[in-house]
Each structure stands twice: as C-alpha cells, then as structure tokens.
Scaffold this active site. Structure first.
Site, mmCIF file in Angstrom:
data_model
loop_
_atom_site.group_PDB
_atom_site.id
_atom_site.type_symbol
_atom_site.label_atom_id
_atom_site.label_comp_id
_atom_site.label_asym_id
_atom_site.label_seq_id
_atom_site.Cartn_x
_atom_site.Cartn_y
_atom_site.Cartn_z
ATOM 1 N N ASP A 25 67.955 -7.629 44.583
ATOM 2 C CA ASP A 25 67.432 -7.199 44.145
ATOM 3 C C ASP A 25 67.355 -5.797 43.799
ATOM 4 O O ASP A 25 68.366 -4.988 45.074
ATOM 5 C CB ASP A 25 65.972 -7.341 44.815
ATOM 6 C CG ASP A 25 64.737 -7.017 44.301
ATOM 7 O OD1 ASP A 25 63.889 -7.598 43.431
ATOM 8 O OD2 ASP A 25 64.371 -5.860 43.725
ATOM 9 N N GLU A 27 65.445 -1.445 42.975
ATOM 10 C CA GLU A 27 64.468 -0.515 42.479
ATOM 11 C C GLU A 27 65.069 0.415 41.823
ATOM 12 O O GLU A 27 66.341 0.948 42.056
ATOM 13 C CB GLU A 27 63.608 0.539 44.100
ATOM 14 C CG GLU A 27 63.424 -1.543 44.859
ATOM 15 C CD GLU A 27 61.725 -1.689 44.171
ATOM 16 O OE1 GLU A 27 61.077 -1.650 43.455
ATOM 17 O OE2 GLU A 27 61.790 -3.609 44.258
ATOM 18 N N HIS A 165 57.500 -5.039 46.458
ATOM 19 C CA HIS A 165 58.391 -3.972 45.737
ATOM 20 C C HIS A 165 59.846 -2.845 46.732
ATOM 21 O O HIS A 165 60.071 -1.775 45.845
ATOM 22 C CB HIS A 165 57.468 -2.332 44.741
ATOM 23 C CG HIS A 165 56.675 -4.010 44.040
ATOM 24 N ND1 HIS A 165 57.227 -4.252 42.845
ATOM 25 C CD2 HIS A 165 55.809 -3.440 43.880
ATOM 26 C CE1 HIS A 165 56.766 -4.558 41.924
ATOM 27 N NE2 HIS A 165 55.405 -3.848 42.021
ATOM 28 N N ASP A 170 62.005 -8.144 48.513
ATOM 29 C CA ASP A 170 62.141 -8.801 47.255
ATOM 30 C C ASP A 170 63.161 -10.094 47.611
ATOM 31 O O ASP A 170 63.209 -11.157 47.185
ATOM 32 C CB ASP A 170 62.144 -7.971 46.522
ATOM 33 C CG ASP A 170 60.495 -7.696 46.232
ATOM 34 O OD1 ASP A 170 59.985 -7.120 47.117
ATOM 35 O OD2 ASP A 170 60.421 -6.201 45.028
#
Length: 574
Positions: A25, A27, A165, A170
């Site tokens: 994942d 960000e 987040h 995540d």
C-alpha cells in the site's frame, strides 16, 4: 454462482498455498501519479498464510505535503524531512517484491505510482502477476455481506487491523482481507493462481444466458435502457456505439456486483437512437432523473441539489434551500450536499457580517443581540443599532460576492487560515480551507452555468465523421435540438429547419432556469471541446471580470477536488 474449472494434468498451475504474495500500500500527496508523489510505502510478504517479512518506510516526496493530506494520513512535512527519497527506496521495494505476486486494494492506483516512479528513475515497470482485492471482493461478496468494497469496510469484516491511511497498517489489513477472500474462492474450486485469475475474468451463467438481449441493438450513438419483466427501467446508460456497449454487459469484463445482479433480472434492452453523442448524454441524464432506475447511482436525484439563498426581506440572511423561487433573492449553487452549502455559508460569513439568526427582523424589532454582535460579526439590527439602509451595504456586498466577485471571501478566509497556521492550529485551518474551496468552486460553477443559461438561443456545430457537421440548438442552457448535417449540404436551410423544429423552452427562475445543472455542464464541456464553432448566438456569452474561475484554478492546484463519479460506476474510492 456457478463456476467450473476445466484443466488437464499439464495445466494444474501453481497452488495458491505455494504462491508468495507481496501485499503493498502507498500513501501519496495526491491522486495523480503523474503530478503527485509517494510519501510512504508499506508491504507484507506472505506465503501459505504465514508472514515472511515486512517492508515499511516514509518517503521524502520532494515537495510540501498538502495540509488536507496531513490531516488524512497524519504524515507531515516534519516527519519526512529526514526520510529517504523515492530513488533510494524504489530499488529496495523492487528487490523485496522480486519473484512474487503483487497484491493491492484498488491495485491500479498503487501500481500507477510505482510505474511512474520506475519510469522516472530508469527501472522497467513491474511485470509481476497482480491480484486486486477490490476486484476479488466484488466477485465473491454479496451486498448483504459488504455494502461496498472499501478497505475499511472489508477490514471490519475480515481483519483485526484497522486501516488508518498509513501504508503498513493498510497493507496488514489487506493481508487479512486477501486470506479471507482466497478461502472463499476455494469453495468455488479455485486452488491455483491461474484458476484465481480465470475466476475473476469469468462471466456469470446469467451473463452467458442473456447475451441474446444485445442482438437487436443498433450501432451508433444513443441511450440503452435495461428493463425488467414489467417494463420498469432497471438501468440507463449511453454510448457512442450502442451495440458494442450493451454486449459488454454480458462478458467477463463486466465485474460490478450490482450490475451482475441486475443482469439476473433484466428481460429486455430498449435502445434509443440519438443523432449525436451529446444528445445521448443529455437524454441519459433526463431518463435517469425521471425514471430513477434502482441500479443507477449517478444523477438519480437532481432535485436533491441545494442552494444558498440570500433571503428577500428587510434584513436578509443566508438560508439553505432546495428550491429556487421567482423572487429578488440572491442564490449560490447548486451544491450536491447540505454540508457543502453550510461550508460555503460559513466562508461568506467570514467576509460579510450578515446576521446569522433565523428570526424575521424588521426595523421595529427590538430584542437582545447575540454574542456575534459583541464579537463584531454582526451589526445587531435586532437591537436597532443598524438601519435597513446600513445593513443593505452588507447585503449588496454579499450578493456581489455570490454572483460576481469572490475576492473578498477568498481574502478574508485566507487571512484567517494564515493566522491559524501561525498559531499551529492546523486542523482548524484545514477546515477553513475546505469551506473556502466549497465557496469558490460553487461560485465558479454557477458563473459558468449562468453565462450559458442567460442566452435565449445558441446554435453550435462540431465536425462529424464522414465530413459532415453535428449541429445543436441550445436554449437557456437546455439542449433543444440535435442533428447531423451531411457533407456538402448547404448550412442555412439545415440550421433553419433544425431551429424551427427545436423544443420550445420557457425559462424558469434562477441560474439554471430550463435544465438540470448536469445537463448544462454537459453542453458546456461540448462547447469547450476542440473544433466546436458558434453558428448563432442571441445575446452575450461572457464571464464576470472578477469571476471565481481564476481562483478555482489556483485552489485546484493546491487542493485537488474529489474525483467525480466515473462513468463506469461503482469503482472504489480509497
């Protein structure tokens, strides 16, 4: 759901229990891989249900992190100032993922950023097999089990890790979701990676059985209506090629759960041929708004739009309403939600000291003023400290800010944001930024709409296939007629005939007097597309000199607006 796996001893594939997955994942500073940067990477390597390793690091994006991203993720500029840049992190991540199958929730988003980083730093794009847990969840879960396929929703069902987040958390939640979905897939005879990928792509038995419904659909632009056995609309769509689009609903490419559910009860497809693609888009909006098919999510309730109204009374105030009336009040909108309208109202109150009470006030009213008067935010007409003429100066300033010039609102809210930032009250500053964005975007939208809807009649043309011209008659922002003029035809009699047979449009009150805001925006997009020419215009098509468009462009660069609904509905929002 029936699924049959057919294979031979040579085609058994690799058992899922022997596949090494890297669940990852990211960000980022925004939603566009070409414009924004990675701020964090988190990944978990698993095989056979066992965690083999984890990879997690912050990444210096090389530019300031927008405040709203910091509020969302908790990642600030201070946290990444000593973090490695992506050119240092990327080789380590690629090495961690080498020889594995990549897994992500809404994989297209995360892979887009990885591919962009690879391209920017001279690495070949990842050639790994990819499993998208969003796609898998759509195939395996019913709406009763999961109302949507957001990671937060699925994690509440399948994981003890709460997505927040942050990349590694995540990714850990996605691992649990992946294992639960793979276990569910096993009940359908899916035990190898090859079977898993085929399972995701396979059409349902209902899709295969009802392919014949597309046989009588014509080619060319138009609208299609899926109907049940009673003839009630289930779903309305549009396309430039009706036959190809309708056929796609009966193939493996259609994976949306609710659309596959709809295919199970559809009995016929009713095509509506249109002269042009713009006419098809407008007819689709009108049909969805009037029929409200239960499998359409977009544009079903245009009447639920709300407006910010500057009331018509001796001491006007700002009120949120659902209807534009034929009065002397000022209006701003439409807004898609009451929350957005409330945000815009708060922004305008920051610039103009209008009263915020809801009671009716006249020049004879005498009652105690509220706290706003003591703060200098209201002139207290309720106590008689402000005459109607004095208050009228504020009314005129508010109306001008709503209809012509947003600069006073922009300056007032920006000054407050800067003051809050200096005091390190970042969350309050972010809230003010969102309010300002709601105001400026609504004002820019209304000014664009009003510029077109004030024109009694406009005729415009764009090149058509084969050398002809697509001609549209637009009245008060409503599409009144559409046609295609053949190549070599004389334009004057064709345009005259199209105008003579066009719909008679009687405008109502407000900025969108004859059509929905969405319809007028469709027409505006077409008018602004390359090759469009104006044939006739009654009146003046212009925007105010101090319009909100320039400030909206500035806001959008710093604070991108949420993505609109994609035309293929049901895509997940992260």
């Amino acid at each position: 759901m029936d699924y049959v796996v057919q294979g031979t001893l040579d085609e058994l594939g690799t058992p899922l229990s022997q596949i090494t997955f890297v669940v990852f994942d990211l960000e980022t500073t925004g939603v566009s891989a070409g414009e924004h940067a990675i701020t964090e990477i988190g990944a978990v390597k698993v095989r056979g249900g066992e965690v083999l390793g984890e990879f997690g690091t912050l990444v210096d994006p090389g530019s300031p992190i927008p405040p709203f991203i910091s509020v969302l993720t908790g990642i600030t500029d201070t946290m990444v100032v000593a973090a490695p840049k992506i050119e240092s992190v990327l080789p380590s991540f690629l090495e961690f993922a080498e020889g594995t199958t990549l897994v992500a929730h809404n994989a297209g988003f995360d892979l887009g950023f990885i591919k962009a980083a690879c391209a920017a730093h001279g690495y070949p794009p990842p050639a790994h097999p990819v499993v998208d847990t969003v796609v898998l969840a759509r195939k395996l879960l019913t709406r009763d089990e999961a109302p949507n396929c957001k990671l937060s929703t699925l994690a509440r069902i399948f994981s003890k890790t709460e997505p927040r987040h942050r990349a590694l958390a995540d990714a850990q939640a996605t691992v649990d979701v992946l294992h639960a979905l793979l276990e569910r897939a096993g009940s359908f005879g899916v035990h190898t990676l090859e079977e898993l990928r085929g399972f995701v792509r396979a059409p349902t038995p209902e899709q295969r059985r009802k392919r014949h419904l597309a046989d009588g659909v014509p080619t060319g632009p138009g609208v299609y209506v899926f109907e049940d056995e009673r003839g009630d609309p289930l779903y309305v769509g549009k396309s430039t090629n009706l036959r190809n689009r309708v056929r796609s609903y009966f193939t493996a490419g259609e994976t949306r759960p609710r659309i596959r559910e709809m295919i199970g009860i559809v009995e016929r497809v009713r095509p509506i041929a249109c002269a042009t693609a713009l006419e098809a888009e407008v007819r689709e909006l009108r049909l969805i708004g009037s029929a409200k098919p239960r499998y359409n999510r977009r544009s079903r309730f245009p009447e639920k739009m709300v407006w910010l109204k500057l009331t018509d009374e001796p001491f006007p105030r700002l009120s949120i309403v659902r209807e534009v009336k034929d009065d002397d009040a000022g209006y701003l909108g439409p807004f898609t939600s009451t929350r957005a309208a409330e945000d815009a109202r708060t922004a305008l109150h920051e610039a103009v000291p209008l009263r915020q009470c809801t009671e009716k006030i006249t020049s004879r009213t005498r009652r105690s003023a509220c706290a706003l008067a003591g703060l200098g935010r209201c002139g207290a007409p309720c106590e008689g400290r402000q005459s109607a003429e004095e208050y009228g100066l504020h009314t005129a300033a508010a109306r001008r800010a709503m209809e012509l010039d947003v600069t006073p609102v922009f300056s007032a809210v920006q000054a407050r944001m800067e003051r809050l930032a200096l005091e390190q009250r970042y969350e309050e500053a972010a809230a003010d930024r969102d309010r300002l964005a709601s105001y400026v975007r609504a004002s820019a939208r209304m000014q664009r709409l009003s510029a077109l809807t004030s024109i009694p009649q406009m005729v415009a043309a764009s090149p058509a296939a084969g050398g002809g011209w697509q001609i549209h008659v637009i009245r008060y922002g409503r599409l009144a007629s559409a046609g295609v003029m053949p190549r070599g035809a004389h334009p004057t009699p064709f345009v005259d005939a199209l105008v003579a047979t066009a719909e008679t449009v009687v405008p109502g009150p407000g900025p969108v007097p004859a059509a929905s805001a969405e319809e007028t925006e469709c027409i505006l997009r077409w008018l602004e597309s390359p090759g469009v020419r104006l044939v006739q215009v009654e009146g003046t098509w212009s925007l105010p000199a101090g319009g909100a468009g320039r400030l909206r462009a500035r806001l959008d660069r710093a604070h991108p607006a949420p993505e609109p609904h994609r035309r293929r509905e049901g895509r997940p929002m992260r």
